[in-house]
Design an enzyme around this catalytic site. Sequence first.
Site, PDB file in Angstrom:
ATOM      1  N   HIS A  19      64.869  44.929 -90.330  1.00  0.00           N
ATOM      2  CA  HIS A  19      65.521  46.142 -90.848  1.00  0.00           C
ATOM      3  C   HIS A  19      65.615  46.147 -92.380  1.00  0.00           C
ATOM      4  O   HIS A  19      65.296  47.139 -93.028  1.00  0.00           O
ATOM      5  CB  HIS A  19      66.939  46.271 -90.291  1.00  0.00           C
ATOM      6  N   ASP A  72      61.529  49.664 -84.913  1.00  0.00           N
ATOM      7  CA  ASP A  72      62.586  49.109 -85.759  1.00  0.00           C
ATOM      8  C   ASP A  72      63.576  50.260 -85.921  1.00  0.00           C
ATOM      9  O   ASP A  72      63.289  51.240 -86.598  1.00  0.00           O
ATOM     10  CB  ASP A  72      62.009  48.708 -87.132  1.00  0.00           C
ATOM     11  N   HIS A  73      64.722  50.149 -85.267  1.00  0.00           N
ATOM     12  CA  HIS A  73      65.569  51.346 -85.178  1.00  0.00           C
ATOM     13  C   HIS A  73      66.105  51.791 -86.536  1.00  0.00           C
ATOM     14  O   HIS A  73      66.504  52.935 -86.690  1.00  0.00           O
ATOM     15  CB  HIS A  73      66.681  51.169 -84.136  1.00  0.00           C
TER      16      HIS A  73
HETATM   17  C1  BG6 Z   1      70.183  44.946 -84.257  1.00  0.00           C
HETATM   18  C2  BG6 Z   1      70.688  43.532 -84.371  1.00  0.00           C
HETATM   19  O1  BG6 Z   1      68.804  45.002 -84.488  1.00  0.00           O
HETATM   20  O2  BG6 Z   1      70.856  45.757 -85.219  1.00  0.00           O
HETATM   21  C3  BG6 Z   1      72.189  43.473 -84.165  1.00  0.00           C
HETATM   22  O3  BG6 Z   1      70.046  42.735 -83.395  1.00  0.00           O
HETATM   23  C4  BG6 Z   1      72.882  44.425 -85.096  1.00  0.00           C
HETATM   24  O4  BG6 Z   1      72.680  42.155 -84.348  1.00  0.00           O
HETATM   25  C5  BG6 Z   1      72.261  45.810 -85.034  1.00  0.00           C
HETATM   26  O5  BG6 Z   1      74.247  44.486 -84.716  1.00  0.00           O
HETATM   27  C6  BG6 Z   1      72.833  46.697 -86.120  1.00  0.00           C
HETATM   28  O6  BG6 Z   1      72.380  48.003 -85.978  1.00  0.00           O
HETATM   29  P1  BG6 Z   1      73.176  49.229 -86.592  1.00  0.00           P
HETATM   30  O7  BG6 Z   1      72.303  50.405 -86.333  1.00  0.00           O
HETATM   31  O8  BG6 Z   1      74.484  49.294 -85.849  1.00  0.00           O
HETATM   32  O9  BG6 Z   1      73.378  48.923 -88.032  1.00  0.00           O
END
Ligand code: BG6
Length: 510
Positions: A247, A184-185
């Site tokens: 997230h 989960d980034h």
């Molecule tokens: C991803 C979603 O997990 O996270 C995307 O699938 C979203 O829809 C993205 O744009 C947002 O990531 P960050 O790090 O740019 O907030």
Amino acid sequence: MKKTENQMLVIFGASGDLTARKLVPALFNLFMAKQLPGNFVVLGCSRSNMDDAAFRDRVVLQSPYLAKKTKEVPSEAIKAFAQLFFYQDLGGSYDTDYTALRTRVEALNHGHHTEGNIMYYLSTPPTLYETIAKNLDAAQLSTQNNGWKRLIVEKPFGYDLKTAKALNTALQRYFQEQQIYRIDHYLGKETVQNLLVTRFANTIFEPLWNRNYIHHIEITNAEHVGVEKRGGYYDRSGALRDMFQNHLLQIVSLIVMEPPIGQEPEEIRNEKVKALKSLRVMTDPDILRDHTIRAQYMKANLDGDWVKGYREEDGVAPDSLTETYAAIKFYVDNWRWKDVPFYVRTAKRMPTKVTEVVIHFKTPHHHIFSGTDMHSQDNKLVIRIQPDEGILIKFGVKVPGQGFHVERANLDFYYSSLAETHVMEAYERLLLDAMQGDATLYARADEVEAAWTFVDPILEYWKNGEDVRMYGYAAGVWGPENADDLIEGIGLWRNPGPNLTDDPGFCVLC
Ligand code: BG6
């Protein structure tokens, strides 16, 4: 510093966007920082017909995603980095005999002394996860009798609770839970991890971190972009599945959790699971109606340019009922959080890109200074996850002059002030953790299931409930007109600007 053992990274879906856009740049950063192990290779696999040279061109030498990073780097270093990459064509399907793959893996392992340690990264559509795990197992590529084997899987982990459980069971048939890393980034973001440090490495916050002092908690995740080229995927997903279930509930779990007894991965993950299990699951349609809002963005003119409405985006059904805005109010049923409302929203096509957590403290119980409104009196702790990462405390000060007129002042800290520190990108940090066998920042099976348990009834209500509304909002505004109804009686959402200390309200579109 922890040791990173010699190993091979095998990426399934290597010709896809994620590999070039996120994984290879993260590996490049690790390479430049000398964080990769002495013996290390990357084997890309997919259904595309390519050889090693074409793969190196695609993801390294000609990659637009690396161009900026490699501009200042000597060409020998870039070449040396490219030499780490190899490619194996799987033929027309992922559901095939992996004997050829095994032969290639063994040859690379032998030639590059990677000691049989392999990390598999599944960057394919989730429908293929089980197939790949099964075929790896059949080809004895998952056995750990000669080096460790780990499996990293990308979200979505299931489409709902039932499919998430089925996926967990399927993967656990071929890999043990300790071998599975669900990425989960958001957990790789420095500021998300800092939630733990803010809470548990300071004595000034934790004593106040409970129902006695906190009035409510607000989390905003806003994106300026629309669904971009991912309309097809997004239309089957929506904001709740795409952002909230994973997230945002990860962020919630870090705010809600009890102190872990130590920093061991399982200690932290146990507390996060407990936190997610304590979210009050909403099943009553009246509560679901009052506590949830969904909406879709509509065509609008932003700074002179027309942007499409969601239903006009490529890959989106013209009568789609998929939400691009989701706002949820909920409670946490435990000792610490009883009766404290949480307000969480996520959306695309907002005025700006921002993610922040706002802890609203209670106003002083006895108001000595009359005539000051609630907004000047309540203390807020704003934890800015992105951009302009930092922490802000809002507190009351006396306005100079006669009488006691109170205004809010800011105490702020910015990550950018830690100038000499290299802040790792999310994928860089997470890949390095997995390479070192540290699963702290990866989601465990029970964590994912607990999150779905909370989300499922909302999805079900939105799909089949009576009189469920889908609101519209013009692209570039802070959601539908009734968005503030959810926090009625408390105030308004804090609509943050691109800078941490910007006060709520309007902001400049980028
Ligand atoms: C991803 C979603 O997990 O996270 C995307 O699938 C979203 O829809 C993205 O744009 C947002 O990531 P960050 O790090 O740019 O907030």
